[in-house]
Write an enzyme that holds these catalytic residues in place. Sequence first.
Site, PDB file in Angstrom:
ATOM      1  N   TYR A  11     -22.450   0.314 -29.681  1.00  0.00           N
ATOM      2  CA  TYR A  11     -21.992   0.359 -28.547  1.00  0.00           C
ATOM      3  C   TYR A  11     -23.177   0.520 -27.357  1.00  0.00           C
ATOM      4  O   TYR A  11     -23.214  -0.189 -26.394  1.00  0.00           O
ATOM      5  CB  TYR A  11     -21.068   1.666 -28.144  1.00  0.00           C
ATOM      6  CG  TYR A  11     -20.507   1.845 -26.801  1.00  0.00           C
ATOM      7  CD1 TYR A  11     -19.441   0.883 -26.375  1.00  0.00           C
ATOM      8  CD2 TYR A  11     -20.795   2.856 -26.058  1.00  0.00           C
ATOM      9  CE1 TYR A  11     -18.805   1.054 -25.115  1.00  0.00           C
ATOM     10  CE2 TYR A  11     -20.378   3.002 -24.804  1.00  0.00           C
ATOM     11  CZ  TYR A  11     -19.036   2.044 -24.447  1.00  0.00           C
ATOM     12  OH  TYR A  11     -18.765   2.238 -23.159  1.00  0.00           O
ATOM     13  N   SER A  40     -22.185   1.531 -19.029  1.00  0.00           N
ATOM     14  CA  SER A  40     -21.878   2.847 -19.513  1.00  0.00           C
ATOM     15  C   SER A  40     -23.012   3.807 -19.692  1.00  0.00           C
ATOM     16  O   SER A  40     -24.144   3.224 -19.931  1.00  0.00           O
ATOM     17  CB  SER A  40     -21.180   2.540 -20.719  1.00  0.00           C
ATOM     18  OG  SER A  40     -20.818   4.101 -21.277  1.00  0.00           O
TER      19      SER A  40
END
Length: 339
Positions: A191, A165
């Site tokens: 994350y 990501s």
Amino acid sequence: MIQTNNQGALQHPLGTSFNAQSTASDVIKGIDLTGKVAIVTGGNTGIGLETTKTLAAAGAMVIVAARDVEKAWKNLEGIARVEVEALDFMDPASIDAFAEKFLSSGRPLHLLINNAGIMWVPLRKDARGIESQLATNYIGQFHLTSKLFPALKQANGARVINVSSLGHHMGNFNFEDPNFQHRDYETLQAYGQSKTASNLFALELDNHASAYNVRAYSVHPGSIAGTELGREAPVELFQQMGFLDENGNMRPEVLASLKTIPQGAATTVWVATSPLLDNIGGVYCEDGDIAELFSSDPAVQTSAKLHQSGVMQYSLDETSARHLWALTEEMTGIKFNIN
């Protein structure tokens, strides 16, 4: 001699005809996957489901690894050349059982797509005591790939794709405290760390595995509407990030920037199948091409800076990649035997 992507040496777009609007069906046109075997983790929802549909339609046999097998079969109803097996990245025994069952089939593995991931979750730990986003978004990838490596070698031409990501921009890997034992937990920092780890793993895996005709990649699918990734996120977090207005409605400019699910699966499918990558590995890709390296120098203006894209060099650092590999073996007790 195979060139490595250490420090982002190969992060140069190839100039493909694809872009953020390209769909999974666009990027696979003309490619026949008959006789190929693929595993897609989380391949029954969101971009994983679209990836599964696209690969199967091109002739591949696709094994979907899912936490909820019953739900997976419902979502995959009507799709030919699909199998479903149970897999939970938060449970090491589940990973071992899945891998052992696949290896016992004697089949080669041409494509391993590590698609499953989580985001915006509170602090949780897996069975090993590892923070849940790190466990799911990276440690599970390492564990599963290590166990399936004999089948990847057997394919004599395999690819491992880690769905990463742009969120890796939110955090480098913290080698001193990866599990937030001595610092306050911040879900987006966790994350970001997990996605940086996924990039570093793809880099180091390619450095080791390319000698066996196994190449590894990381991909940014884009910001996508209609997935389950934000199912646990509080409204306040989306408002803090500027996605929602004070009434909890998505801002029009944010909505306009989101990809559809077929667009979100495109880069994964392109990396899995494009002949342009036959002799290139260890790279981070986005929008159907190799991504540009993001410069941390404020004086350097690049397309990646202007468009909030690209890959951070710290997530392709040779020393960090080696360190992470060793630390992961220590944290999990898993020895990744490449030979």
